[in-house]
Every structure is written in C-alpha cells, then in structure tokens.
Write an enzyme that holds these catalytic residues in place. Sequence first.
Site, PDB file in Angstrom:
ATOM      1  N   CYS A  78       0.834  -1.209   0.000  1.00  0.00           N
ATOM      2  CA  CYS A  78       0.000   0.000   0.000  1.00  0.00           C
ATOM      3  C   CYS A  78       0.874   1.267   0.000  1.00  0.00           C
ATOM      4  O   CYS A  78       1.539   1.536  -0.983  1.00  0.00           O
ATOM      5  CB  CYS A  78      -0.998  -0.037   1.151  1.00  0.00           C
ATOM      6  SG  CYS A  78      -2.330   1.154   0.907  1.00  0.00           S
ATOM      7  N   HIS A 166      -3.875  -5.114   0.402  1.00  0.00           N
ATOM      8  CA  HIS A 166      -3.409  -5.601   1.700  1.00  0.00           C
ATOM      9  C   HIS A 166      -3.433  -7.129   1.733  1.00  0.00           C
ATOM     10  O   HIS A 166      -4.446  -7.737   2.069  1.00  0.00           O
ATOM     11  CB  HIS A 166      -4.266  -5.011   2.814  1.00  0.00           C
ATOM     12  CG  HIS A 166      -3.995  -3.557   3.026  1.00  0.00           C
ATOM     13  ND1 HIS A 166      -2.940  -3.104   3.777  1.00  0.00           N
ATOM     14  CD2 HIS A 166      -4.609  -2.458   2.535  1.00  0.00           C
ATOM     15  CE1 HIS A 166      -2.916  -1.781   3.766  1.00  0.00           C
ATOM     16  NE2 HIS A 166      -3.925  -1.364   3.018  1.00  0.00           N
ATOM     17  N   GLU A 168      -2.110  -8.971   3.811  1.00  0.00           N
ATOM     18  CA  GLU A 168      -2.148  -9.468   5.185  1.00  0.00           C
ATOM     19  C   GLU A 168      -3.561  -9.625   5.724  1.00  0.00           C
ATOM     20  O   GLU A 168      -3.795 -10.260   6.742  1.00  0.00           O
ATOM     21  CB  GLU A 168      -1.337  -8.534   6.098  1.00  0.00           C
ATOM     22  CG  GLU A 168      -1.901  -7.126   6.299  1.00  0.00           C
ATOM     23  CD  GLU A 168      -1.573  -6.148   5.160  1.00  0.00           C
ATOM     24  OE1 GLU A 168      -1.193  -6.608   4.067  1.00  0.00           O
ATOM     25  OE2 GLU A 168      -1.710  -4.929   5.363  1.00  0.00           O
ATOM     26  N   GLY A 222      -3.110 -14.780  35.403  1.00  0.00           N
ATOM     27  CA  GLY A 222      -3.354 -14.747  33.955  1.00  0.00           C
ATOM     28  C   GLY A 222      -2.246 -15.461  33.185  1.00  0.00           C
ATOM     29  O   GLY A 222      -1.253 -15.906  33.765  1.00  0.00           O
TER      30      GLY A 222
END
Length: 508
Positions: A78, A166, A168, A222
Amino acid sequence: MERILILDFGSQYTMLIARRIREMNVYCDIVPFNKIPAISPDVKGIILSGSPSSVRAENAPQPDLSGVPADLPILGICYGAQWLAWKFGGEVTSSGSREYGRAKLSVKDKGDDLMKDIPEESQVWMSHGDTITALPSNYKVIASTASVANAAFRVEGRPVWGIQFHAEVHHSEFGKQILRNYVLGICGCAGSWTPASFIESTVASLREQIGSDKVVLGLSGGVDSSVAALLLHKAIGAQLHCIFVDSGLLRKDEFTSVLASYKGMGLNVKGVEASERFLGDLKGITEPEAKRKAIGRDFVEVFNAEAEKIQDVRWLAQGTIYPDVIESSAVPGASATIKSHHNVGGLPKDMKLKVVEPLRLLFKDEVRRVGAALGLDPEILGRHPFPGPGLGIRVLGEVTPEKVAILQEADAIYISALKRWNLYNGIWQAGTILLPIKSVGVMGDERTYEYTIALRAVTSVDGMTADWVHLPYDFMAEVSDTIVRGVKGVNRVVYDICSKPPATIEWE
Ligand code: XMP
C-alpha cells in the site's frame, strides 16, 4: 535468528503483517520507518507497511534506505508500494481510482516469484485514496485490478516488489500465499522459529543476562505473567521469587486454586492475603476510575512491601508482550491503539531494579503456545482475560464484601456452566456484573426485593472491538434459574446484548 524487518509507517494493518509472518514460523520485528537499525546478516527481507499518509503530503514519512544492501529483498505494501513508485520517478495521484474493500486481482505475469501459485483471478482487499498512475521505467506490472492498473509491480534488476492491496488481511483470498512467496520463497527464510526454539534461546539468554541474581515477579493468575514465570523458572529456578496477591477481588476460590497450581508447577511463589486492605480502601468509593486507582495503589504497595523483604533482589520481571511494546513505541498517529489498562505496575522506588521481560517478542497466541510447551496448567492457559481491578469493577458502584461474595457465587455458576456446555473455549471473555439496583420479585409466596445480575459474553480478537455471543436460550435459562435459586440476594438475571463499540466489555 533469521528475521524480516517491517518498517512501520503507521497503518492499522502493520501488526497484522507481523502476525502473518510469525504464522510461518519466521521471526519479524516492527520498527518505526525513521529508526531503521543497522542491517545485520540475519535480516532476510524488509517490508514497507501501509500508512494513513499520502506520499504527496509535505510531511509524508520518508524512510532512509541508504543502509539497505542492494540485494536484500524489499516488499512495499500500500503506502510502501506507492512510496517505492513515487520516490523513483513514478506518479501517485489522488485523482485516480480510490478503492475501498474487495477488488478482483488479475495476474499479469504468472512467472513472477511473488505471484507463484496465485490463480489468474482472485479477490484482494484494497484500502487506498492515492493511486499509482505511472510507474518508473524499470518497473514492471505483475498484477492489476479493474480500476487500478498498477496493483502489483516488480522492479527489474532488483529484488523489489510493491503491492497496492493488503495481502495481510483475511479478505485477500491468496494474500497468505503472496506473503509466503515473499518470505519463504524470495527471502529464503527457513521457518524454524517455533515455541521450542524460542524457549531454548530465551532460557539461554536469560541465564546469561541474570547470572546468579535474584528476580521478583508479580503473578496475576493470567496467562502472560504465568508463562513469564515458567520461562524464568526454567532458566534460573529458585532465584525467581514470585508474589501472588489476594486482593479479595478475584473469582471464587481462585486465589487458593491458582496458588496451588503455581506451587504444583514448582514455582517459588508467595501468596499474600490482602483482601481486607483492598476492600477497606474501596469503602465509600463509587466512581470507576477512582476505584481503579485505589486498587492499583494497593497492588503496588503490597507488592513493593513483599519485594523489599527479598534480600539482594536485582531484577523485576514483567509479562509485557509484543503488542504492549509496539503500542508504546509506534509512529505517532499510527497503528497504535493505546491501552490505558495496566495490571500490576510500579517499580519499587528505592530498590533500583532492572527490568526483564522475557515475552516482549511474542503475540498473545504465541505466549499460549510457549506456555503449552512449558507445561502450563491448561486451566490457566485457556483462561479468559480478566481485568486487573478484578471484581472491583464488576460490582457497579460501591464495592462491599457482601456484594463481592454475591458476585463470586453468580460468576462461579455462570463460568462452570459455560465449561459444562462446552461454550467456554469459543468465547473470548465472559463474566457477571452486579448491578446497583434492586427490583421486586416473588419467590414461593413471598415478595423479594433484591439485586440483578447481568451476564456478559463476547467474542473478540484483541479486546479492542467485541461482539456479544448468541448464547443458546436453554443455556441462559439454566444459568438464570441456578443463580436465582442458589445465590441469596439475587432475584433477576439479564443478558448484555451490546457489542463494542458502542459499549465496552466491562461495564465500568
Ligand atoms: P473494555 O471494558 O475497555 O475492556 O472494553 C477491554 C479489555 O480490557 C480489560 N480491562 C482491564 N484490564 N485493567 C486491566 O488489566 C483494567 O483496569 C481493565 N479494564 C478493562 C477488560 O476485561 C477487557 O478484556
């Protein structure tokens, strides 16, 4: 360690490019476009990312590629592609066709290495206002869309490619293949970056970095802090001192069970019971941010007091992960969505600790893979995200021990039902909220006037946006019934059907 360098020009998709590359088991780094490091032999390729800027704007980001060897493959995506065209004499205008969303890509040069195994026609994702209307003379078009002729190009005689779309993004059907063609094909990466290789190299470098020093780490229950602890434990064993604080705002029985689980994994961990202090300091506070501050302050103070008891401790370990690192160093006005939430923070002031962050190269799912490879308890590994201030921000308004107890009971019923119904793993985050209102009900022959519990369940990728989960009615009926029957003080259960935005995941 072979790597790809991604120059960040501020696109919201930069991080996604990194994800796609990591999925190929190739390590990659995101660096700001104006802070390109010296190119060492382990750098196998450079990607120029997208940007919200226009190359024609006065203050457009201009990378200095003078230190990049001529034979190192470059891929512009891009803005990166536009810059490569514009910089070397092509034309980029805003009068050409803008494209947003899906477009059909036609391959013009099937023999090009970047287009290997890409069908003649496929869908790609476009998002650009500017268009490359003319290419420099030594550039060759390798793919086009109906409205953009120069959708992909290659520079003749140099290993440089540009794509306007894009690759991705998930909506680019063969985007992954194009990135594979670049990373594994053109750049020749081996794809040997795995959790096992990460653990091996990290453990070795932690040993070297820390030597015989002592390290202190705050565990939260966590995934991130637990995996950081296991890595350090593998590297330095009992030199690692973990502190796990019971704020009284954890889920039902969580402090005891998680502490037992940590001990079972062999960690040198001290559980610090401080519920009374936290709940005492929350008395009379109703405003959410004020509650967060009070809880945060208590965490820091309790943690520091414990850390100071460890003689000669030199290091503070943190479970910082890659998105945190990127978010704090990104290009201004760019890919960064800044998080204001932090779990346990604060460096013990007078101790002058050095910071060690063994997970700072990893994305969340990579942290999970490393955790699994290290044998982390699956209960902790698969756990939903839980806010640092815990149930303190799920009891709306003033927090009292009685309200926390009600919420813990309701939450335990909800979460265990989600697991029993095999719904838990498909949900990003779930929990209950205790509303600060009472309503009338009838139980047996008696009028009741009690609290309402709200259930929340969302799917999300990163917590930045979220959708509410369409839980089965039968499941909701069972949970509602069990809570109202079983939890004294509750006579009504509701389900939150708002996504984020416009709502947030937590209610406070
Ligand atoms: P929101 O409510 O902003 O939450 O949609 C997004 C994610 O962040 C978590 N969260 C917090 N985490 N400290 C934390 O460590 C906090 O103060 C905090 N507030 C929200 C929330 O649980 C969700 O995963």
